[in-house]
Scaffold this motif. Sequence first.
Motif, PDB file in Angstrom:
ATOM      1  N   ARG A 151      -0.988   6.800  -8.995  1.00  0.00           N
ATOM      2  CA  ARG A 151      -0.159   5.802  -8.986  1.00  0.00           C
ATOM      3  C   ARG A 151      -0.017   5.308 -10.381  1.00  0.00           C
ATOM      4  O   ARG A 151      -1.096   5.048 -11.094  1.00  0.00           O
TER       5      ARG A 151
ATOM      6  N   TRP B 143      -0.359   3.981  -2.816  1.00  0.00           N
ATOM      7  CA  TRP B 143      -1.531   4.555  -2.451  1.00  0.00           C
ATOM      8  C   TRP B 143      -1.602   5.532  -1.139  1.00  0.00           C
ATOM      9  O   TRP B 143      -2.016   6.567  -1.074  1.00  0.00           O
ATOM     10  N   SER B 144      -0.741   5.215  -0.263  1.00  0.00           N
ATOM     11  CA  SER B 144      -0.507   5.918   0.955  1.00  0.00           C
ATOM     12  C   SER B 144       0.437   7.258   0.674  1.00  0.00           C
ATOM     13  O   SER B 144       0.082   8.285   1.232  1.00  0.00           O
TER      14      SER B 144
ATOM     15  N   GLY C 213       0.831  -1.302   0.231  1.00  0.00           N
ATOM     16  CA  GLY C 213       0.086  -0.207   0.115  1.00  0.00           C
ATOM     17  C   GLY C 213       0.890   1.205  -0.036  1.00  0.00           C
ATOM     18  O   GLY C 213       0.400   2.388   0.226  1.00  0.00           O
TER      19      GLY C 213
END
Length: 96
Positions: free
Chosen positions: A95, A26-27, A23
């Motif tokens: 992303r 995304w973070s 992740g």
Amino acid sequence: MKPEASAVARLTAWVHGHVQGVGFRWSTRVRALQLGLLGYAKNYPDGRVLVVAEGPREACEELLAWLEGDSTPGTVSTVVASYGEAKGEYSSFDRK
């Protein structure tokens, strides 16, 4: 001499460590958008993530501090970063 904090800059950061499949991109996107930055985070086959962010220099510095800090997903071992002039080619933070 320290650059003007409100000047627009481009941060290029190669993030090394266990940063894929956790992740991380995304973070990074969420944090970058909170800071008002544009750009992207992209996985590379060798396990690194490339983060390119443009916006106020101060916000880029905050993103870099976050990338180097303990609150990112996964485990960051090294961040190799540089600053340059913003190119103005992004309309969001994605992303890839």
